[in-house]
Design a protein around this motif. Structure first.
Motif, PDB file in Angstrom:
ATOM      1  N   LYS A  25       0.815  -1.215   0.000  1.00 39.42           N
ATOM      2  CA  LYS A  25       0.000   0.000   0.000  1.00 39.42           C
ATOM      3  C   LYS A  25       0.851   1.269   0.000  1.00 39.42           C
ATOM      4  O   LYS A  25       0.316   2.369  -0.073  1.00 39.42           O
ATOM      5  CB  LYS A  25      -0.905   0.017   1.229  1.00 39.42           C
ATOM      6  CG  LYS A  25      -1.892  -1.124   1.279  1.00 39.42           C
ATOM      7  CD  LYS A  25      -2.687  -1.085   2.557  1.00 39.42           C
ATOM      8  CE  LYS A  25      -3.637  -2.270   2.635  1.00 39.42           C
ATOM      9  NZ  LYS A  25      -4.352  -2.304   3.917  1.00 39.42           N
ATOM     10  N   THR A  66       3.112   3.933  -3.811  1.00 39.08           N
ATOM     11  CA  THR A  66       2.735   5.189  -4.470  1.00 39.08           C
ATOM     12  C   THR A  66       3.261   6.405  -3.697  1.00 39.08           C
ATOM     13  O   THR A  66       3.587   7.424  -4.300  1.00 39.08           O
ATOM     14  CB  THR A  66       1.208   5.305  -4.652  1.00 39.08           C
ATOM     15  OG1 THR A  66       0.573   5.158  -3.389  1.00 39.08           O
ATOM     16  CG2 THR A  66       0.699   4.259  -5.626  1.00 39.08           C
ATOM     17  N   TYR A  67       3.343   6.284  -2.381  1.00 40.92           N
ATOM     18  CA  TYR A  67       3.919   7.369  -1.585  1.00 40.92           C
ATOM     19  C   TYR A  67       5.389   7.564  -1.947  1.00 40.92           C
ATOM     20  O   TYR A  67       5.844   8.687  -2.143  1.00 40.92           O
ATOM     21  CB  TYR A  67       3.812   7.072  -0.086  1.00 40.92           C
ATOM     22  CG  TYR A  67       2.440   7.310   0.504  1.00 40.92           C
ATOM     23  CD1 TYR A  67       2.096   8.550   1.037  1.00 40.92           C
ATOM     24  CD2 TYR A  67       1.492   6.288   0.560  1.00 40.92           C
ATOM     25  CE1 TYR A  67       0.849   8.776   1.607  1.00 40.92           C
ATOM     26  CE2 TYR A  67       0.248   6.504   1.125  1.00 40.92           C
ATOM     27  CZ  TYR A  67      -0.067   7.748   1.645  1.00 40.92           C
ATOM     28  OH  TYR A  67      -1.303   7.965   2.204  1.00 40.92           O
ATOM     29  N   ASP A  80       6.978   6.660  -4.682  1.00 46.05           N
ATOM     30  CA  ASP A  80       7.084   7.164  -6.060  1.00 46.05           C
ATOM     31  C   ASP A  80       6.762   8.657  -6.116  1.00 46.05           C
ATOM     32  O   ASP A  80       7.465   9.432  -6.766  1.00 46.05           O
ATOM     33  CB  ASP A  80       6.132   6.402  -6.993  1.00 46.05           C
ATOM     34  CG  ASP A  80       6.524   4.945  -7.189  1.00 46.05           C
ATOM     35  OD1 ASP A  80       7.677   4.593  -6.876  1.00 46.05           O
ATOM     36  OD2 ASP A  80       5.669   4.177  -7.656  1.00 46.05           O
ATOM     37  N   ALA A  81       5.704   9.053  -5.429  1.00 47.67           N
ATOM     38  CA  ALA A  81       5.299  10.462  -5.432  1.00 47.67           C
ATOM     39  C   ALA A  81       6.351  11.341  -4.756  1.00 47.67           C
ATOM     40  O   ALA A  81       6.685  12.418  -5.258  1.00 47.67           O
ATOM     41  CB  ALA A  81       3.948  10.620  -4.736  1.00 47.67           C
ATOM     42  N   PRO A  94      -4.005   4.126   1.616  1.00 51.99           N
ATOM     43  CA  PRO A  94      -3.562   4.065   0.221  1.00 51.99           C
ATOM     44  C   PRO A  94      -4.021   5.303  -0.548  1.00 51.99           C
ATOM     45  O   PRO A  94      -5.150   5.770  -0.377  1.00 51.99           O
ATOM     46  CB  PRO A  94      -4.233   2.805  -0.320  1.00 51.99           C
ATOM     47  CG  PRO A  94      -4.565   1.988   0.885  1.00 51.99           C
ATOM     48  CD  PRO A  94      -4.832   2.973   1.986  1.00 51.99           C
ATOM     49  N   GLN A  95      -3.133   5.850  -1.351  1.00 53.28           N
ATOM     50  CA  GLN A  95      -3.420   7.036  -2.156  1.00 53.28           C
ATOM     51  C   GLN A  95      -2.853   6.824  -3.554  1.00 53.28           C
ATOM     52  O   GLN A  95      -1.872   6.113  -3.728  1.00 53.28           O
ATOM     53  CB  GLN A  95      -2.746   8.280  -1.555  1.00 53.28           C
ATOM     54  CG  GLN A  95      -3.155   8.619  -0.150  1.00 53.28           C
ATOM     55  CD  GLN A  95      -4.476   9.363  -0.099  1.00 53.28           C
ATOM     56  OE1 GLN A  95      -4.843  10.054  -1.052  1.00 53.28           O
ATOM     57  NE2 GLN A  95      -5.189   9.215   0.997  1.00 53.28           N
ATOM     58  N   ARG A  96      -3.426   7.507  -4.517  1.00 54.13           N
ATOM     59  CA  ARG A  96      -2.866   7.503  -5.864  1.00 54.13           C
ATOM     60  C   ARG A  96      -1.678   8.460  -5.907  1.00 54.13           C
ATOM     61  O   ARG A  96      -1.669   9.481  -5.219  1.00 54.13           O
ATOM     62  CB  ARG A  96      -3.911   7.935  -6.893  1.00 54.13           C
ATOM     63  CG  ARG A  96      -5.021   6.927  -7.086  1.00 54.13           C
ATOM     64  CD  ARG A  96      -5.988   7.285  -8.221  1.00 54.13           C
ATOM     65  NE  ARG A  96      -5.944   8.639  -8.707  1.00 54.13           N
ATOM     66  CZ  ARG A  96      -6.770   9.633  -8.326  1.00 54.13           C
ATOM     67  NH1 ARG A  96      -7.717   9.385  -7.439  1.00 54.13           N
ATOM     68  NH2 ARG A  96      -6.664  10.848  -8.834  1.00 54.13           N
ATOM     69  N   LYS A  97      -0.703   8.142  -6.717  1.00 55.20           N
ATOM     70  CA  LYS A  97       0.496   8.963  -6.837  1.00 55.20           C
ATOM     71  C   LYS A  97       0.149  10.403  -7.207  1.00 55.20           C
ATOM     72  O   LYS A  97       0.662  11.349  -6.589  1.00 55.20           O
ATOM     73  CB  LYS A  97       1.438   8.357  -7.884  1.00 55.20           C
ATOM     74  CG  LYS A  97       2.682   9.152  -8.141  1.00 55.20           C
ATOM     75  CD  LYS A  97       3.520   8.471  -9.227  1.00 55.20           C
ATOM     76  CE  LYS A  97       4.545   9.403  -9.794  1.00 55.20           C
ATOM     77  NZ  LYS A  97       5.283   8.799 -10.915  1.00 55.20           N
ATOM     78  N   ASP A  98      -0.724  10.592  -8.192  1.00 53.57           N
ATOM     79  CA  ASP A  98      -1.069  11.949  -8.617  1.00 53.57           C
ATOM     80  C   ASP A  98      -1.779  12.725  -7.515  1.00 53.57           C
ATOM     81  O   ASP A  98      -1.607  13.941  -7.385  1.00 53.57           O
ATOM     82  CB  ASP A  98      -1.882  11.945  -9.911  1.00 53.57           C
ATOM     83  CG  ASP A  98      -3.193  11.190  -9.801  1.00 53.57           C
ATOM     84  OD1 ASP A  98      -3.310  10.271  -8.968  1.00 53.57           O
ATOM     85  OD2 ASP A  98      -4.117  11.513 -10.568  1.00 53.57           O
ATOM     86  N   ASN A  99      -2.541  12.053  -6.670  1.00 55.61           N
ATOM     87  CA  ASN A  99      -3.199  12.704  -5.545  1.00 55.61           C
ATOM     88  C   ASN A  99      -2.172  13.168  -4.509  1.00 55.61           C
ATOM     89  O   ASN A  99      -2.287  14.267  -3.962  1.00 55.61           O
ATOM     90  CB  ASN A  99      -4.222  11.763  -4.909  1.00 55.61           C
ATOM     91  CG  ASN A  99      -4.994  12.432  -3.809  1.00 55.61           C
ATOM     92  OD1 ASN A  99      -5.585  13.488  -3.998  1.00 55.61           O
ATOM     93  ND2 ASN A  99      -4.983  11.830  -2.631  1.00 55.61           N
TER      94      ASN A  99
END
Length: 132
Positions: A50, A53-54, A56-57, A109-114
Motif C-alpha cells: 500500500k 505510491t507514496y 514514487d510520489a 492508500p493514495q494515488r500517486k497523482d493525488n
C-alpha cells in the motif's frame, strides 16, 4: 522475500537528502525544527504493497522541488510511542510538519497523482502565506 521487496522500495527514498530512521530519534523528542518542514512517513512492513505510491510520489516531488522537503523520517508501526504521539490509526500515513504545526496529513492508500497534488498545494499555500 518481503524484506528484499521492502529494501528495494525504500532504497530510492534513502537517497533523498537528510533521510533518517526513527531509530535515531530516541524517546518522544520531536523530529522537527521550527524553521524546517519535515516529512514523517508511518510504515507497516506487513502492508508494504500500500506504500509504493507514496515513495514514487515523494521521489518525483523531490526531483522537481529539491529545496522543499529537506528531511524524511520513516517510522515503523512497531514504534508505538511515535504512533501514539502523532495519533496514527492507518498505515501508511504521511505527515508534513514544521514546528508542531501539521501542514499535510495523508492516510491510507493514495494515488500517486493525488499525493503530488496535495504536496504541491501545500507548498503553494506556504509560499502564499510567506508573501503576505
Amino acid at each position: 522475500m518481503e524484506k528484499l521487496l521492502l529494501s528495494m522500495l525504500l532504497a530510492p527514498i534513502f537517497m533523498l537528502s537528510a533521510c533518517v530512521s526513527s531509530a535515531s530519534n530516541e524517546g518522544n523528542q520531536p523530529f522537527y525544527e521550527e524553521s524546517n518542514m519535515v516529512t514523517l512517513f508511518f510504515s507497516d512492513p506487513k502492508a508494504i504493497d500500500k506504500e509504493h505510491t507514496y515513495y514514487d510520489a515523494l521521489l518525483e516531488f523531490q526531483t522537481n522541488h529539491p529545496e522543499q522537503l529537506s528531511s524524511f523520517y520513516v517510522i515503523e508501526a512497531e514504534d508505538k510511542d511515535k504512533v501514539k504521539q502523532y495519533d496514527i490509526e492507518t498505515f501508511p500515513t504521511m505527515l508534513i510538519l514544521s514546528g508542531e504545526h501539521i501542514h499535510l496529513r495523508l492516510e491510507g492508500p493514495q494515488r500517486k497523482d493525488n499525493i503530488i497534488s496535495n504536496l504541491t498545494n501545500m507548498i503553494n499555500t506556504q509560499k502564499n502565506q510567506l508573501e503576505l
